[in-house]
Design a protein around this motif. Structure first.
Motif, short mmCIF file in Angstrom:
data_model
loop_
_atom_site.label_atom_id
_atom_site.label_comp_id
_atom_site.label_asym_id
_atom_site.label_seq_id
_atom_site.Cartn_x
_atom_site.Cartn_y
_atom_site.Cartn_z
N ALA A 33 0.70 -1.35 0.13
CA ALA A 33 0.08 0.07 -0.07
C ALA A 33 0.74 1.19 -0.13
N GLY A 34 2.18 1.16 0.12
CA GLY A 34 2.84 2.41 0.37
C GLY A 34 3.55 2.72 1.33
N GLY A 35 3.33 1.94 2.53
CA GLY A 35 3.60 2.26 3.90
C GLY A 35 5.24 1.88 4.24
N ARG A 36 5.62 2.14 5.38
CA ARG A 36 6.94 1.86 5.82
C ARG A 36 6.60 1.51 7.33
N CYS A 37 7.22 0.21 7.75
CA CYS A 37 6.70 -0.33 8.95
C CYS A 37 7.97 0.48 9.99
N VAL A 38 7.71 0.90 10.94
CA VAL A 38 8.35 1.52 12.13
C VAL A 38 8.23 0.86 13.36
N TYR A 39 7.49 0.07 13.46
CA TYR A 39 7.38 -0.80 14.82
C TYR A 39 6.81 -2.28 14.62
N VAL A 40 7.59 -3.21 15.00
CA VAL A 40 6.78 -4.81 14.96
C VAL A 40 7.16 -5.35 16.40
N ASN A 60 17.82 -1.36 4.41
CA ASN A 60 18.76 -0.68 4.78
C ASN A 60 18.73 -0.52 6.46
N PRO A 61 19.67 -0.52 7.05
CA PRO A 61 19.51 -0.53 8.40
C PRO A 61 18.97 0.80 8.98
N ARG A 62 18.81 1.86 8.29
CA ARG A 62 18.25 3.19 8.69
C ARG A 62 16.69 3.01 8.36
N GLN A 63 16.37 2.11 7.75
CA GLN A 63 14.83 1.96 7.55
C GLN A 63 14.21 0.74 8.11
N ARG A 64 15.13 0.11 9.11
CA ARG A 64 14.31 -1.04 9.64
C ARG A 64 13.58 -0.44 10.82
N PRO A 65 12.55 -1.30 11.06
CA PRO A 65 11.64 -0.97 12.14
C PRO A 65 12.32 -1.54 13.55
N GLN A 66 11.63 -0.65 14.45
CA GLN A 66 12.17 -1.20 15.81
C GLN A 66 11.29 -2.49 16.22
N VAL A 67 12.02 -3.32 16.82
CA VAL A 67 11.39 -4.83 16.99
C VAL A 67 11.34 -5.03 18.39
N ASN A 68 9.92 -5.43 18.70
CA ASN A 68 9.82 -5.78 20.27
C ASN A 68 9.40 -7.05 20.38
N THR A 69 9.68 -7.49 21.56
CA THR A 69 9.32 -9.23 21.80
C THR A 69 8.04 -9.20 22.62
N ASP A 70 7.92 -8.45 23.48
CA ASP A 70 6.42 -8.37 24.29
C ASP A 70 5.86 -7.34 24.28
N ILE A 71 4.57 -7.20 23.74
CA ILE A 71 4.02 -5.71 23.79
C ILE A 71 3.77 -5.27 25.13
N THR A 72 3.54 -6.11 26.20
CA THR A 72 3.24 -5.56 27.39
C THR A 72 4.25 -4.65 27.93
N THR A 73 5.78 -4.93 27.63
CA THR A 73 6.89 -4.18 28.12
C THR A 73 6.84 -2.91 27.31
N ALA A 74 6.00 -2.61 26.29
CA ALA A 74 6.03 -1.42 25.74
C ALA A 74 4.81 -0.59 26.01
N THR A 75 3.87 -1.03 26.96
CA THR A 75 2.79 -0.37 26.99
C THR A 75 2.61 -0.56 28.87
N PRO A 76 3.60 0.08 29.60
CA PRO A 76 3.52 0.15 31.02
C PRO A 76 2.36 0.99 31.47
N ALA A 77 1.78 0.66 32.52
CA ALA A 77 0.52 1.20 32.82
C ALA A 77 0.91 2.83 33.48
N ASP A 78 2.13 2.88 34.05
CA ASP A 78 2.49 4.06 34.68
C ASP A 78 3.60 4.67 34.29
N ALA A 79 3.64 4.53 32.67
CA ALA A 79 4.70 5.50 31.79
C ALA A 79 4.18 5.28 30.39
N PRO A 80 4.66 6.50 29.37
CA PRO A 80 4.21 6.43 28.13
C PRO A 80 4.72 5.07 27.37
N VAL A 81 4.16 4.90 26.18
CA VAL A 81 4.19 3.91 25.67
C VAL A 81 5.44 3.85 24.72
#
Length: 476
Positions: A33-40, A60-81
């Motif tokens: 669709a023409g998008g660029r992935c920034v987070y996985v 290209n390394p500059r175009q690679r998305p941020q890769v996360n292994t567990d979405i719960t660590t990226a969405t803490p209840a007491d801090a920004p996502v």
């Protein structure tokens, strides 16, 4: 990364986050669709390696998305996502049971489930479009409460969504629109960010798509051969061939198929046939039937009547095939769903715990994350993992590396059908174009109708072209 992913200024047309990403079904269609992935985010290590091999490592390394292994660590209840800003959020989220404690609906009640993690990201990043995918059962009567929580939560955050689910399957699409020969009904939830006030007021939103064929496509025109490789090109073909026992099971049931056709001129009935239940109907004990579940008693009666109608054939068949007495219980059960197919060897089969099931060689049942891989009778073998991936719309260059087959089958069975996801997403963007960023709309609507053209063989497109030609001729 396709060249269509960037505008003339070198910037991507839009940015997207891919949650519960699996092996990249959403990635494939959103790149198209023409998008660029920034987070996985994907918690399964093996699936994440497959994703990275196909979608991250080639960049290209500059175009690679941020890769996360567990979405719960990226969405803490007491801090920004910990998720970068993006325009589209896609997620094939697990449907865990929602808490039903209390009478509140919305965010509080969704807390503690993985949907809540998606909601946290939507609250803080407010992407223009959200695309969620789940099993059809999510909208069933047993999960009505969960469905209402999801829809209400999205509206509270500011997304205009339909209360009516969009249920769709890739076999409804013709090959040129990304269709594949697989019945895979899934629920898609699509929302456009309009702000909480408007989202809570505009609740009479129609579903994005209707469940049914598109562009006049006839689902019975599918041919399983269109996703198969030539046997000569398959490395270690013997891994997928039927075993000696499996060949015997099929040979014995094929003998019954042919005897009934030869003597009666009919195919086998569509209800499950249980060889161990073939006794005269008069021999059934009414009291014993009453103690059985209704469905089982019904099958017992149908099998007894089948025996009465074909007693001479069954006796001759059993005499000619005494080995059936040694078959495992589940292989003494058989279900013919192949209509007028002339031979069991021309069907697609599945060795299920409930018996052997035979279907016409058109579209296949949904891939599942367990070992019930479709058997192509004409090839005397199972689908390979790469053929299974093409049923999901992945191209012929998609790679599992040196991964073991069971893991590859599991990952494909857990995946999203690319063509179906692309169809509902594109339809949604087209419908809500006036509310969405112009760059996103132009990029999505400017992409070709088929997100992964080489998932199907050329024969599929030649057939469709011929079908269109015949339709034009008939129209005058």
């Amino acid at each position: 990364m396709s060249s269509s992913s960037y505008s003339t200024s070198g910037r991507p047309a839009f940015r997207y986050a891919d949650l519960f990403a699996g092996i990249g079904g959403f990635h494939a269609m959103l790149d198209h669709a023409g998008g660029r992935c920034v987070y996985v985010s994907e918690i399964d290590a093996a699936a994440r390696r497959t994703y990275e091999r196909n979608w991250v490592d080639p960049l290209n390394p500059r175009q690679r998305p941020q890769v996360n292994t567990d979405i719960t660590t990226a969405t803490p209840a007491d801090a920004p996502v910990d998720v970068p800003s993006h325009d589209v959020l896609a997620a094939g989220f697990p449907c865990q049971p929602f808490s039903k404690s209390g009478l509140q609906r919305g965010m509080d009640e969704a807390r503690g489930t993985l949907f809540w993690n998606i909601a946290r990201i939507l609250e803080e990043r407010t992407p223009s479009v959200v695309l969620l995918e789940n099993v059809r059962n999510l909208t069933g009567p047993r999960h009505r409460h969960e469905w209402e929580v999801i829809i209400q939560t999205l509206r509270e955050i500011g997304y205009r969504v339909s209360s009516t689910p969009s249920v769709f399957s890739p076999h409804f699409l013709p090959p040129t629109m990304g269709g594949t020969p697989q019945v895979r009904d899934r629920v898609f939830i699509l929302g456009t960010y309009v702000g909480p006030k408007r989202a809570l007021e505009e609740v009479n939103v129609p579903p994005t798509v209707a469940r049914g064929p598109v562009d006049g496509w006839n689902v019975h025109d599918w041919d399983v051969d269109w996703i198969l490789d030539d046997d000569s090109s398959i490395e270690d073909l013997d891994r997928y061939r039927l075993s000696r026992d499996e060949m015997e099971w099929i040979h014995v049931w094929e003998d019954l198929v042919q005897r009934v056709w030869s003597d009666r001129g009919v195919r086998l009935p569509g209800f499950p046939l249980w060889a161990d239940a073939w006794i005269p109907e008069r021999a059934l004990e009414p009291l014993e039937l009453e103690l059985l579940p209704r469905w089982k008693a019904d099958f017992m009666i149908k099998n007894a009547r089948f025996y009465d109608d074909h007693r001479d054939i069954i006796k001759a068949w059993r005499k000619a095939n005494p080995s059936i007495a040694r078959f495992p219980d589940s292989r003494r059960k058989f279900e013919w769903q192949a209509q007028d197919t002339s031979s069991l060897w021309e069907t697609v089969m599945h060795f299920r715990p409930s018996g052997i099931r035979a279907k016409a060689p058109t579209y296949l049942p949904a891939l599942v994350a367990i070992t019930q891989t479709s058997i192509v009778g004409s090839r005397r073998r199972r689908l390979t993992p790469h053929e299974a991936a093409r049923l999901q719309g992945f191209g012929r260059d998609f790679s599992f590396g040196d991964q073991r087959d069971p893991a590859s089958y599991k990952q494909v069975g857990n995946g999203v059908a690319i063509g179906a996801a692309w169809h509902v997403f594109r339809t949604h963007v087209e419908r809500d174009a006036s509310y969405l960023p112009k760059r996103l709309v132009q990029s999505v609507l400017g992409a070709t109708a088929n997100p992964t053209r080489d998932a199907m063989s050329l024969a599929a497109f030649e057939f469709e072209a011929q079908r269109h030609s015949l339709r034009r001729s008939a129209a005058g």
